[in-house]
Design a protein around this motif. Structure first.
Motif, short mmCIF file in Angstrom:
data_model
loop_
_atom_site.label_atom_id
_atom_site.label_comp_id
_atom_site.label_asym_id
_atom_site.label_seq_id
_atom_site.Cartn_x
_atom_site.Cartn_y
_atom_site.Cartn_z
N PRO A 1 -5.52 55.52 -12.13
CA PRO A 1 -5.45 54.14 -13.40
C PRO A 1 -6.18 53.55 -14.66
O PRO A 1 -7.13 54.04 -14.49
CB PRO A 1 -5.79 52.95 -12.49
N THR B 1 -0.80 53.19 -14.75
CA THR B 1 -2.40 54.59 -15.58
C THR B 1 -1.59 54.78 -17.18
O THR B 1 -1.31 54.27 -18.10
CB THR B 1 -1.17 56.18 -14.97
N ASP C 1 -3.34 60.22 -14.99
CA ASP C 1 -2.48 59.84 -13.76
C ASP C 1 -3.81 59.04 -13.00
O ASP C 1 -3.21 58.43 -12.18
CB ASP C 1 -2.41 61.11 -12.30
#
Length: 561
Positions: free
Chosen positions: A111, A126, A109
């Motif tokens: 980036p 993500t 989750d």
């Protein structure tokens, strides 16, 4: 009707290319005999073929092989034959990412830019969005040929990464839509390399393949590797089969070499958890959620579908002439792996046919309902219209009151499609292609589904094309040299005999055909739509190029001639 797309388009999309199909025959007396019957079309001289491995209730219950590994040498496919499994590789890349998450070295989750700083200039996305194919990046399968790469060129991970990182735009905002995309998993492979400090091949050898006893499995990241029992791939032609050479060493989205037996070892790991904990396997099943809340069928490197009342997890693969399919049905503790070395072996059809033979008497199995409905005149009229499958590629649907008629901008002569039901029409029996119109309530449908094989589907949106006379287009108005920083290449456009032609030193000249004002289509599959741009005075200043799963690539005009 012939298939509507050349092979590279289907490869870029990850769609099936089913052709040669098992012929109907009396039902064999046992599942094992039924499997042999399904492979019978390839069990004859001069034919490539397939290998199958089946697990049931925690153990391997059947291996079967048919056909030749090498048509030139006449060697047969055996249990030791090694195949490239193309996009089935994706679930191994996803698993490697989750092992690193289990190690505490990343979060899906987070980036992408946390692990690939060069991606910071892109809209935030993500790792999960890459895993679920909702990131919106452009597919390198179109970018590379648009930049001049040919099928016979060596293509490496580094070359793909350099091209992808040149991109300044995408197909949609991350999270806004689902779009199957090979770039997603190429980027994930790079994340594994940077976070682990090892190549994807080395990481998976250490953490997955060796612990599971998958001795014949590796990512093919070196074209010079000597691989025992590797089979070449073949492509059907009018005169038989010709060699389909694969000259790429790309990994992450593709590139895994393995056997049917090793894929069974992998499938059994979903039951035994020999590698990976329960939380990791639960993570593998997390399906993509779009920004507006829709849950998608694609999870992490695998698709979830309901089939015959059973919950299935599967993925297919196709590259050059290689075909593969891995189907798992956890509720029945069943799996089947099918690997093949010719582009006309429908591995998904074989896999589901095997599942049918093994599971049709299980209590949870439900026979499919028959749909004998047929379209009436009103329904056929409601389907009529133009539908855009890819930028610049249209289905033109009409009706004579009794039949559905199909034409394209390239072939204006309509062809009648046989009705399979009131909403489904056969486009190609040989290639298992269907057009399906969804039931969206009152009024004409806003889209149609282009369906290939069991579950391959692309939506084509209904569009309104304005009346247009191409005779009024002045080809020389668009002539000149155009440069793309995103592709690091130039195209030269010339007007000759009233037609506009596109030139690139590494490709045959392509003809550009206008279909709306300042919109052209190309004879090259990866240059499907060219939208010319003008300044305030009306002078052409550049164009936006779109191909399959790669839209609005910027070209600027650098010279008029």
């Amino acid at each position: 009707m012939r298939p509507l797309f050349p092979l590279p388009v289907l490869l870029a999309l990850g769609l099936a290319w089913p052709a040669a199909q098992a012929q109907s025959a009396p039902e064999p007396s046992s599942p094992a005999a039924a499997v042999r019957a399904l492979l019978a079309p390839w069990d004859r001289p001069g034919m490539p073929g397939a290998a199958v491995s089946i697990t049931l209730d925690g153990q391997v219950v059947q291996h079967e092989e048919a056909g030749a590994a090498d048509l030139e040498q006449g060697t047969p496919i055996t249990p030791a034959s090694v195949f490239q499994i193309a996009s089935v590789s994706k679930q191994f890349t996803a698993f490697a990412i989750l092992l690193l998450e289990q190690d505490g070295k990343l979060s899906i989750d987070a980036p992408l830019s946390d692990y690939l700083p060069e991606a910071a200039r892109w809209p935030p996305m993500t790792l999960r969005q890459l895993l679920n194919h909702t990131a919106g990046v452009r597919d390198f399968g179109t970018l590379m040929p648009a930049a001049g790469w040919r099928d016979e060129d060596l293509l490496t991970d580094d070359q793909v990464l350099r091209m992808v990182l040149r991109q300044r735009g995408g197909n949609f905002a991350p999270g806004a839509a689902y779009q199957y995309n090979n770039t997603d998993y190429a980027l994930l492979g790079e994340v594994v390399r940077r976070v682990s400090g090892k190549t994807l091949r080395a990481f998976c050898d250490e953490r997955i393949f060796r612990p599971l006893g998958m001795r014949d499995t590796r990512f093919a990241d070196d074209l010079g590797d000597r691989v025992p029992h590797r089979v070449p791939s073949w492509q059907s032609s009018g005169s038989g089969y010709v060699r389909a050479v694969l000259s790429a060493t790309t990994t992450g989205s593709t590139g895994l070499l393995t056997t049917a037996a090793d894929l069974s070892r992998w499938a059994l790991n979903f039951e035994t958890h020999t590698v990976g904990n329960a939380a990791l396997f639960a993570r593998m099943q997390e399906q993509g959620r779009l920004a507006h809340g829709t849950i998608n069928f694609y999870a992490l490197g695998q698709e979830r579908h309901a089939w015959r009342g059973l919950d299935t997890w599967s993925h297919g693969g196709r590259d050059a002439g290689y075909r593969s399919f891995l189907l798992r049905i956890p509720g029945e503790r069943f799996s089947v792996a099918v690997v093949a070395n010719a582009n006309d072996v429908d591995t998904s059809e074989i896999a589901y046919g095997i599942a049918e033979r093994y599971l049709s008497r299980r209590p949870a199995y439900r026979a499919p309902p028959r749909d004998d409905s047929r379209p009436d005149r009103r329904q056929l009229a409601s389907y009529a219209g133009d539908y855009e499958l890819f930028p610049g590629y249209f289905f033109r649907i009409g009706s004579d009151g009794r039949r559905l008629l199909l034409s394209t901008l390239d072939d204006a002569k309509p062809e009648a499609l046989p009705a399979l039901s009131a909403r489904r029409f056969l486009l190609s029996g040989k290639f298992n292609q269907v057009l399906e119109f969804p039931d969206e309530g009152a009024g004409p449908p806003a889209r149609l589904h282009f369906v290939i094989g069991q579950y391959g589907r692309i939506d084509a949106q209904r569009v309104k094309l304005a009346d247009f006379d191409p005779a009024g287009v002045r080809a020389d108005e668009f002539a000149g040299r155009y440069h793309s920083d995103e592709l690091d290449t130039d195209y030269v456009l010339t007007g000759e005999d009233g037609q506009l032609h596109l030139h690139h030193p590494r490709w045959p000249t392509a003809t550009l055909r206008p279909y709306q004002r300042d919109l052209f289509r190309s004879s090259a599959w990866f240059l499907q739509k060219i939208a010319f741009q003008r300044d305030g005075s009306g002078r052409v200043t550049g164009f936006l190029l779109s191909g399959p799963v790669a839209e609005n690539i910027v070209f600027e005009r650098t010279a008029d001639r």
